[in-house]
Scaffold this motif. Structure first.
Motif, PDB file in Angstrom:
ATOM      1  N   UNK A  33       0.848  -1.193   0.000  1.00  0.00           N
ATOM      2  CA  UNK A  33       0.000   0.000   0.000  1.00  0.00           C
ATOM      3  C   UNK A  33       0.883   1.243   0.000  1.00  0.00           C
ATOM      4  N   UNK A  34       0.728   2.094  -1.000  1.00  0.00           N
ATOM      5  CA  UNK A  34       1.516   3.338  -1.015  1.00  0.00           C
ATOM      6  C   UNK A  34       1.247   4.160   0.248  1.00  0.00           C
ATOM      7  N   UNK A  35       2.297   4.620   0.890  1.00  0.00           N
ATOM      8  CA  UNK A  35       2.175   5.364   2.152  1.00  0.00           C
ATOM      9  C   UNK A  35       1.490   6.713   1.975  1.00  0.00           C
ATOM     10  N   UNK A  36       1.371   7.175   0.747  1.00  0.00           N
ATOM     11  CA  UNK A  36       0.732   8.469   0.505  1.00  0.00           C
ATOM     12  C   UNK A  36      -0.791   8.404   0.647  1.00  0.00           C
ATOM     13  N   UNK A  37      -1.344   7.190   0.712  1.00  0.00           N
ATOM     14  CA  UNK A  37      -2.790   7.048   0.864  1.00  0.00           C
ATOM     15  C   UNK A  37      -3.198   7.327   2.305  1.00  0.00           C
ATOM     16  N   UNK A  38      -4.363   7.935   2.510  1.00  0.00           N
ATOM     17  CA  UNK A  38      -4.822   8.188   3.881  1.00  0.00           C
ATOM     18  C   UNK A  38      -5.213   6.890   4.577  1.00  0.00           C
ATOM     19  N   UNK A  39      -5.240   6.919   5.888  1.00  0.00           N
ATOM     20  CA  UNK A  39      -5.612   5.731   6.644  1.00  0.00           C
ATOM     21  C   UNK A  39      -4.432   4.795   6.807  1.00  0.00           C
ATOM     22  N   UNK A  40      -4.737   3.609   7.302  1.00  0.00           N
ATOM     23  CA  UNK A  40      -3.678   2.625   7.526  1.00  0.00           C
ATOM     24  C   UNK A  40      -3.604   1.654   6.347  1.00  0.00           C
ATOM     25  N   UNK A  41      -2.433   1.063   6.142  1.00  0.00           N
ATOM     26  CA  UNK A  41      -2.333   0.049   5.081  1.00  0.00           C
ATOM     27  C   UNK A  41      -3.331  -1.092   5.272  1.00  0.00           C
ATOM     28  N   UNK A  42      -3.584  -1.484   6.504  1.00  0.00           N
ATOM     29  CA  UNK A  42      -4.514  -2.591   6.750  1.00  0.00           C
ATOM     30  C   UNK A  42      -5.925  -2.234   6.290  1.00  0.00           C
ATOM     31  N   UNK A  43      -6.331  -0.992   6.482  1.00  0.00           N
ATOM     32  CA  UNK A  43      -7.653  -0.569   6.007  1.00  0.00           C
ATOM     33  C   UNK A  43      -7.744  -0.731   4.491  1.00  0.00           C
ATOM     34  N   UNK A  44      -6.697  -0.351   3.784  1.00  0.00           N
ATOM     35  CA  UNK A  44      -6.679  -0.476   2.319  1.00  0.00           C
ATOM     36  C   UNK A  44      -6.634  -1.944   1.897  1.00  0.00           C
ATOM     37  N   UNK A  45      -5.895  -2.756   2.657  1.00  0.00           N
ATOM     38  CA  UNK A  45      -5.829  -4.189   2.347  1.00  0.00           C
ATOM     39  C   UNK A  45      -7.215  -4.812   2.451  1.00  0.00           C
ATOM     40  N   UNK A  46      -7.896  -4.541   3.547  1.00  0.00           N
ATOM     41  CA  UNK A  46      -9.234  -5.107   3.724  1.00  0.00           C
ATOM     42  C   UNK A  46     -10.223  -4.521   2.716  1.00  0.00           C
ATOM     43  N   UNK A  47     -10.118  -3.229   2.445  1.00  0.00           N
ATOM     44  CA  UNK A  47     -11.031  -2.599   1.480  1.00  0.00           C
ATOM     45  C   UNK A  47     -10.850  -3.198   0.089  1.00  0.00           C
ATOM     46  N   UNK A  48      -9.599  -3.437  -0.301  1.00  0.00           N
ATOM     47  CA  UNK A  48      -9.387  -4.025  -1.629  1.00  0.00           C
ATOM     48  C   UNK A  48      -9.884  -5.464  -1.664  1.00  0.00           C
ATOM     49  N   UNK A  49      -9.756  -6.189  -0.558  1.00  0.00           N
ATOM     50  CA  UNK A  49     -10.293  -7.545  -0.494  1.00  0.00           C
ATOM     51  C   UNK A  49     -11.813  -7.561  -0.622  1.00  0.00           C
ATOM     52  N   UNK A  50     -12.465  -6.626   0.056  1.00  0.00           N
ATOM     53  CA  UNK A  50     -13.924  -6.517  -0.045  1.00  0.00           C
ATOM     54  C   UNK A  50     -14.324  -6.152  -1.479  1.00  0.00           C
ATOM     55  N   UNK A  51     -13.575  -5.228  -2.079  1.00  0.00           N
ATOM     56  CA  UNK A  51     -13.861  -4.844  -3.467  1.00  0.00           C
ATOM     57  C   UNK A  51     -13.715  -6.047  -4.397  1.00  0.00           C
ATOM     58  N   UNK A  52     -12.665  -6.831  -4.199  1.00  0.00           N
ATOM     59  CA  UNK A  52     -12.470  -8.019  -5.045  1.00  0.00           C
ATOM     60  C   UNK A  52     -13.610  -9.016  -4.871  1.00  0.00           C
ATOM     61  N   UNK A  53     -14.071  -9.176  -3.657  1.00  0.00           N
ATOM     62  CA  UNK A  53     -15.179 -10.096  -3.414  1.00  0.00           C
ATOM     63  C   UNK A  53     -16.452  -9.600  -4.091  1.00  0.00           C
ATOM     64  N   UNK A  54     -16.712  -8.308  -3.997  1.00  0.00           N
ATOM     65  CA  UNK A  54     -17.890  -7.737  -4.668  1.00  0.00           C
ATOM     66  C   UNK A  54     -17.774  -7.865  -6.185  1.00  0.00           C
ATOM     67  N   UNK A  55     -16.591  -7.607  -6.711  1.00  0.00           N
ATOM     68  CA  UNK A  55     -16.382  -7.746  -8.155  1.00  0.00           C
ATOM     69  C   UNK A  55     -16.567  -9.197  -8.587  1.00  0.00           C
ATOM     70  N   UNK A  56     -16.062 -10.129  -7.784  1.00  0.00           N
ATOM     71  CA  UNK A  56     -16.220 -11.559  -8.099  1.00  0.00           C
ATOM     72  C   UNK A  56     -17.694 -11.920  -8.187  1.00  0.00           C
ATOM     73  N   UNK A  57     -18.466 -11.463  -7.224  1.00  0.00           N
ATOM     74  CA  UNK A  57     -19.905 -11.757  -7.239  1.00  0.00           C
ATOM     75  C   UNK A  57     -20.559 -11.133  -8.465  1.00  0.00           C
ATOM     76  N   UNK A  58     -20.186  -9.915  -8.787  1.00  0.00           N
ATOM     77  CA  UNK A  58     -20.762  -9.245  -9.947  1.00  0.00           C
ATOM     78  C   UNK A  58     -20.408  -9.911 -11.256  1.00  0.00           C
ATOM     79  N   UNK A  59     -19.166 -10.336 -11.395  1.00  0.00           N
ATOM     80  CA  UNK A  59     -18.729 -11.009 -12.627  1.00  0.00           C
ATOM     81  C   UNK A  59     -19.382 -12.379 -12.742  1.00  0.00           C
ATOM     82  N   UNK A  60     -19.607 -13.044 -11.631  1.00  0.00           N
ATOM     83  CA  UNK A  60     -20.196 -14.387 -11.662  1.00  0.00           C
ATOM     84  C   UNK A  60     -21.660 -14.372 -12.083  1.00  0.00           C
TER      85      UNK A  60
END
Length: 125
Positions: A33-60
Motif C-alpha cells: 500500500x503506497x504510504x501516501x494514501x490516507x488511513x492505515x495500510x490494513x484498512x486499504x488491504x481489507x477494502x481491496x479484499x472486499x472490493x475483489x469479493x464484490x467484483x467476483x460476485x458481480x462477474x459471476x
C-alpha cells in the motif's frame, strides 16, 4: 484471453481467491500500500479484499457481469501502483523476490484485457 463460457467464472474465481488471500494474509498486502494514501495500510488491504469479493460476485452473475467486468478492469488498473511499489521495495531483496515483483507488472495488462473481454461477452439487458 479468448471468450469462453467459463472465462467469467474463472475471472470471478481469481477475484474471490485474491479476496480470501487479503483476509488470510493481510501483512503481505499491507506492504504494497503506497504510504501516501490516507488511513492505515490494513484498512486499504481489507477494502481491496472486499472490493475483489464484490467484483467476483458481480462477474459471476450474468445480469451484472458487464458492469462488474468493466469495474474489474478499472480495479486492475487502480492496483497497479501497489505492484510498482512492490517492485521498487524488492530492489534490495533476493533475485527470486525481485523477479516475482517485477514479473507482476506486465501481468496487469492481460488481466485488464481479460476483464474487458468478459464485459464484451456479457449479455446486455
Amino acid at each position: 484471453m479468448p471468450r469462453t463460457p467459463s472465462s467469467p467464472l474463472l475471472l470471478a474465481g481469481l477475484l474471490a481467491g485474491a479476496a480470501v488471500a487479503h483476509a488470510v494474509a493481510p501483512e503481505k498486502f499491507d506492504a504494497t500500500v503506497p504510504r501516501s494514501l490516507p488511513g492505515t495500510p490494513r484498512q486499504w488491504t481489507y477494502a481491496s479484499g472486499v472490493a475483489e469479493l464484490a467484483l467476483a460476485a458481480g462477474v459471476a452473475h450474468p445480469r451484472t457481469r458487464r458492469v462488474a467486468a468493466l469495474a474489474t478492469a478499472a480495479f486492475f488498473v487502480g492496483v497497479f501502483p501497489a505492484n510498482v511499489k512492490m517492485a521498487v521495495d524488492a530492489r534490495r531483496r533476493s533475485p527470486a523476490v525481485r523477479a516475482v515483483a517485477v514479473g507482476r507488472l506486465p501481468l496487469q495488462v492481460p488481466l485488464v484485457l481479460w476483464a474487458r473481454s468478459v464485459s464484451r461477452g456479457a449479455v446486455r439487458d
